[in-house]
Design a protein around this motif. Structure first.
Motif, PDB file in Angstrom:
ATOM      1  N   GLN A   1      43.709  30.781  29.908  1.00  0.00           N
ATOM      2  CA  GLN A   1      44.298  31.269  31.160  1.00  0.00           C
ATOM      3  C   GLN A   1      44.789  32.615  30.942  1.00  0.00           C
ATOM      4  OE1 GLN A   1      47.037  28.023  32.016  1.00  0.00           O
ATOM      5  NE2 GLN A   1      46.138  27.984  34.065  1.00  0.00           N
ATOM      6  N   LEU A   2      45.615  32.868  29.998  1.00  0.00           N
ATOM      7  CA  LEU A   2      46.023  34.202  29.852  1.00  0.00           C
ATOM      8  C   LEU A   2      45.011  35.377  29.597  1.00  0.00           C
ATOM      9  CD1 LEU A   2      49.305  34.131  27.772  1.00  0.00           C
ATOM     10  CD2 LEU A   2      49.103  34.447  30.279  1.00  0.00           C
ATOM     11  N   ALA A   3      43.805  34.789  28.890  1.00  0.00           N
ATOM     12  CA  ALA A   3      42.998  35.748  28.439  1.00  0.00           C
ATOM     13  C   ALA A   3      42.019  36.219  29.713  1.00  0.00           C
ATOM     14  CB  ALA A   3      42.199  35.100  27.403  1.00  0.00           C
ATOM     15  N   ARG A   4      42.085  35.325  30.814  1.00  0.00           N
ATOM     16  CA  ARG A   4      41.216  35.495  31.819  1.00  0.00           C
ATOM     17  C   ARG A   4      41.944  36.752  32.701  1.00  0.00           C
ATOM     18  NH1 ARG A   4      40.515  29.793  32.097  1.00  0.00           N
ATOM     19  NH2 ARG A   4      42.066  29.464  33.717  1.00  0.00           N
ATOM     20  N   ARG A   5      43.063  36.910  32.473  1.00  0.00           N
ATOM     21  CA  ARG A   5      43.781  38.025  32.885  1.00  0.00           C
ATOM     22  C   ARG A   5      43.971  39.355  32.450  1.00  0.00           C
ATOM     23  NH1 ARG A   5      45.155  32.749  34.802  1.00  0.00           N
ATOM     24  NH2 ARG A   5      45.920  32.898  36.932  1.00  0.00           N
ATOM     25  N   ALA A   6      44.334  40.409  33.072  1.00  0.00           N
ATOM     26  CA  ALA A   6      44.377  41.687  32.281  1.00  0.00           C
ATOM     27  C   ALA A   6      45.504  41.718  31.250  1.00  0.00           C
ATOM     28  CB  ALA A   6      44.529  42.848  33.339  1.00  0.00           C
ATOM     29  N   ARG A   7      45.584  42.602  30.345  1.00  0.00           N
ATOM     30  CA  ARG A   7      46.790  42.770  29.507  1.00  0.00           C
ATOM     31  C   ARG A   7      47.052  44.240  29.417  1.00  0.00           C
ATOM     32  NH1 ARG A   7      49.612  39.965  25.260  1.00  0.00           N
ATOM     33  NH2 ARG A   7      48.101  38.269  25.409  1.00  0.00           N
ATOM     34  N   LYS A   8      48.204  44.528  30.129  1.00  0.00           N
ATOM     35  CA  LYS A   8      48.506  45.989  30.156  1.00  0.00           C
ATOM     36  C   LYS A   8      49.591  46.205  29.163  1.00  0.00           C
ATOM     37  CE  LYS A   8      45.874  46.915  33.701  1.00  0.00           C
ATOM     38  NZ  LYS A   8      44.650  47.854  33.467  1.00  0.00           N
TER      39      LYS A   8
ATOM     40  N   GLN B   1      53.470  38.466  29.566  1.00  0.00           N
ATOM     41  CA  GLN B   1      52.093  39.157  29.658  1.00  0.00           C
ATOM     42  C   GLN B   1      52.173  40.298  30.872  1.00  0.00           C
ATOM     43  OE1 GLN B   1      48.457  38.007  28.218  1.00  0.00           O
ATOM     44  NE2 GLN B   1      47.489  38.887  29.754  1.00  0.00           N
ATOM     45  N   VAL B   2      52.162  41.598  30.750  1.00  0.00           N
ATOM     46  CA  VAL B   2      51.984  42.383  31.862  1.00  0.00           C
ATOM     47  C   VAL B   2      50.580  42.508  32.273  1.00  0.00           C
ATOM     48  CG1 VAL B   2      52.429  44.903  32.865  1.00  0.00           C
ATOM     49  CG2 VAL B   2      53.800  43.718  31.178  1.00  0.00           C
ATOM     50  N   VAL B   3      50.393  41.864  33.422  1.00  0.00           N
ATOM     51  CA  VAL B   3      48.717  41.959  33.957  1.00  0.00           C
ATOM     52  C   VAL B   3      48.819  43.013  35.049  1.00  0.00           C
ATOM     53  CG1 VAL B   3      48.786  39.449  33.455  1.00  0.00           C
ATOM     54  CG2 VAL B   3      49.590  40.247  35.651  1.00  0.00           C
ATOM     55  N   HIS B   4      49.637  43.688  35.415  1.00  0.00           N
ATOM     56  CA  HIS B   4      49.380  44.746  36.251  1.00  0.00           C
ATOM     57  C   HIS B   4      50.587  45.853  36.104  1.00  0.00           C
ATOM     58  CE1 HIS B   4      49.262  47.155  40.026  1.00  0.00           C
ATOM     59  NE2 HIS B   4      48.112  46.600  40.443  1.00  0.00           N
TER      60      HIS B   4
ATOM     61  N   LEU C   1      55.891  33.278  46.540  1.00  0.00           N
ATOM     62  CA  LEU C   1      54.242  33.754  46.539  1.00  0.00           C
ATOM     63  C   LEU C   1      53.557  32.699  45.797  1.00  0.00           C
ATOM     64  CD1 LEU C   1      54.745  37.571  46.591  1.00  0.00           C
ATOM     65  CD2 LEU C   1      54.201  36.164  48.412  1.00  0.00           C
ATOM     66  N   ILE C   2      52.609  31.953  46.438  1.00  0.00           N
ATOM     67  CA  ILE C   2      51.598  31.097  45.503  1.00  0.00           C
ATOM     68  C   ILE C   2      50.275  31.752  45.371  1.00  0.00           C
ATOM     69  CG2 ILE C   2      50.302  28.876  45.695  1.00  0.00           C
ATOM     70  CD1 ILE C   2      53.322  28.724  45.365  1.00  0.00           C
ATOM     71  N   THR C   3      50.077  32.234  44.049  1.00  0.00           N
ATOM     72  CA  THR C   3      48.785  33.051  44.074  1.00  0.00           C
ATOM     73  C   THR C   3      47.491  32.191  43.810  1.00  0.00           C
ATOM     74  OG1 THR C   3      49.191  33.165  41.600  1.00  0.00           O
ATOM     75  CG2 THR C   3      50.339  34.972  43.142  1.00  0.00           C
ATOM     76  N   SER C   4      46.471  32.604  44.297  1.00  0.00           N
ATOM     77  CA  SER C   4      45.221  31.945  44.162  1.00  0.00           C
ATOM     78  C   SER C   4      44.056  32.982  43.548  1.00  0.00           C
ATOM     79  CB  SER C   4      44.776  31.380  45.150  1.00  0.00           C
ATOM     80  OG  SER C   4      44.145  32.419  46.249  1.00  0.00           O
ATOM     81  N   THR C   5      43.183  32.262  42.843  1.00  0.00           N
ATOM     82  CA  THR C   5      41.974  32.928  42.060  1.00  0.00           C
ATOM     83  C   THR C   5      40.651  32.292  42.619  1.00  0.00           C
ATOM     84  OG1 THR C   5      41.931  31.514  40.265  1.00  0.00           O
ATOM     85  CG2 THR C   5      43.489  33.485  40.011  1.00  0.00           C
TER      86      THR C   5
END
Length: 276
Positions: free
Chosen positions: A80-87, A20-23, A215-219
């Motif tokens: 989890q995926l739904a909480r992120r943008a879908r481009k 999924q492209v989120v950005h 890179l470890i990403t946090s939310t």
């Protein structure tokens, strides 16, 4: 409850990857200024050299999520995926006109074909056999885009056999990725022993040799790291990696010295742009 050999056979656990492209690199602040949405009708009249420069300016870092699904917890991973943008899955330049498409094809290519390792695929075809492999279908710029790992990092079957999710991917793809990230939540540091977390990190870093750092990403949901001023290399993941690496002589110096940087997931694309 104890499960018999027959019951375990009947579980039919499936594993697969989704992307999924989120950005997409083209996000624009709506308050950037007046006239932002105006149409420039004379673009086609510009000199070819200038038009090509405009197209090139639209090649920006994108963030593509690679999520490993387990049929036992797919609802959780789907959330989890739904909480992120879908481009848009394909870069927009591929669909503007032939000129922009030619520019885009110099930067993007279909990537990340995958296959479930044999130890997890099970014996012979089953009802989920169509999800055991896929051809390269993800448009990716290996020099600029980031791959963000989400989902089960070390999926395991009903017998306890496991295989790292990065082993689902083709090595000819992973060795070309320059920007790789992993969601902090998937390390489950409050649940797993340190050696298990280290194993997950080792598999990722080993499979992406072209990436200078992990890179470890946090939310905002990651309570354990809310107190940190991000980005930072002074984090628990880097300390764990260094502690294990300093205790062995069986790895290369490039692995020992690999930087692990913690960053906000929302800042990932911006960070790549600023540190190219």
């Amino acid at each position: 409850m104890f499960k018999s050999w027959y019951d375990r056979q009947e579980e039919k656990i499936e594993f697969w990857l989704e992307f999924q492209v989120v950005h997409d690199g083209l996000d624009v602040d709506d308050g950037a200024g007046p006239g932002l949405g105006a149409t420039f009708t004379c673009f086609s009249a510009l000199p070819t050299e200038l038009r090509l420069k405009v197209w090139e300016c639209l090649i920006q870092p994108r963030v593509v999520v690679a999520a490993c699904f387990d049929s036992r917890s797919q609802d959780e991973k789907r959330a989890q995926l739904a909480r992120r943008a879908r481009k848009r899955a394909a870069p927009v330049l591929l669909h503007v006109n032939r000129e922009s498409r030619a520019v885009a094809l110099r930067h993007y290519e279909p990537a990340f074909g995958w296959k479930v390792p044999r130890r997890l695929a099970g014996p012979g075809p089953g009802p989920g056999a169509e999800r055991r492999a896929a051809a390269p279908r993800v448009w990716f710029n290996f020099g600029l885009d980031a791959l963000l790992l989400l989902g089960e990092l070390e999926p395991y079957d009903q017998w306890g056999f496991n295989s790292p999710m990065v082993y689902f991917l083709r090595r000819e793809d992973t060795r070309r990725v320059r920007h790789v990230a992993c969601a902090f939540e998937e390390l489950r540091m409050s649940l797993y022993e340190a050696d298990v977390v280290f194993g997950s990190l080792f598999h990722i870093i080993d499979m992406f040799p072209a990436a200078r750092r992990l890179l470890i990403t946090s939310t905002p949901q990651d309570a354990e790291v809310r107190h940190l001023a991000l980005p930072t290399a002074d984090n628990v993941v880097q300390k764990l990696w260094s502690a294990f690496m300093n205790g062995t002589t069986c790895v290369t110096s490039s692995l020992v010295n690999r930087q692990i940087l913690m960053i906000r997931e929302a800042d990932l694309a911006t960070f790549i742009t600023e540190h190219e």
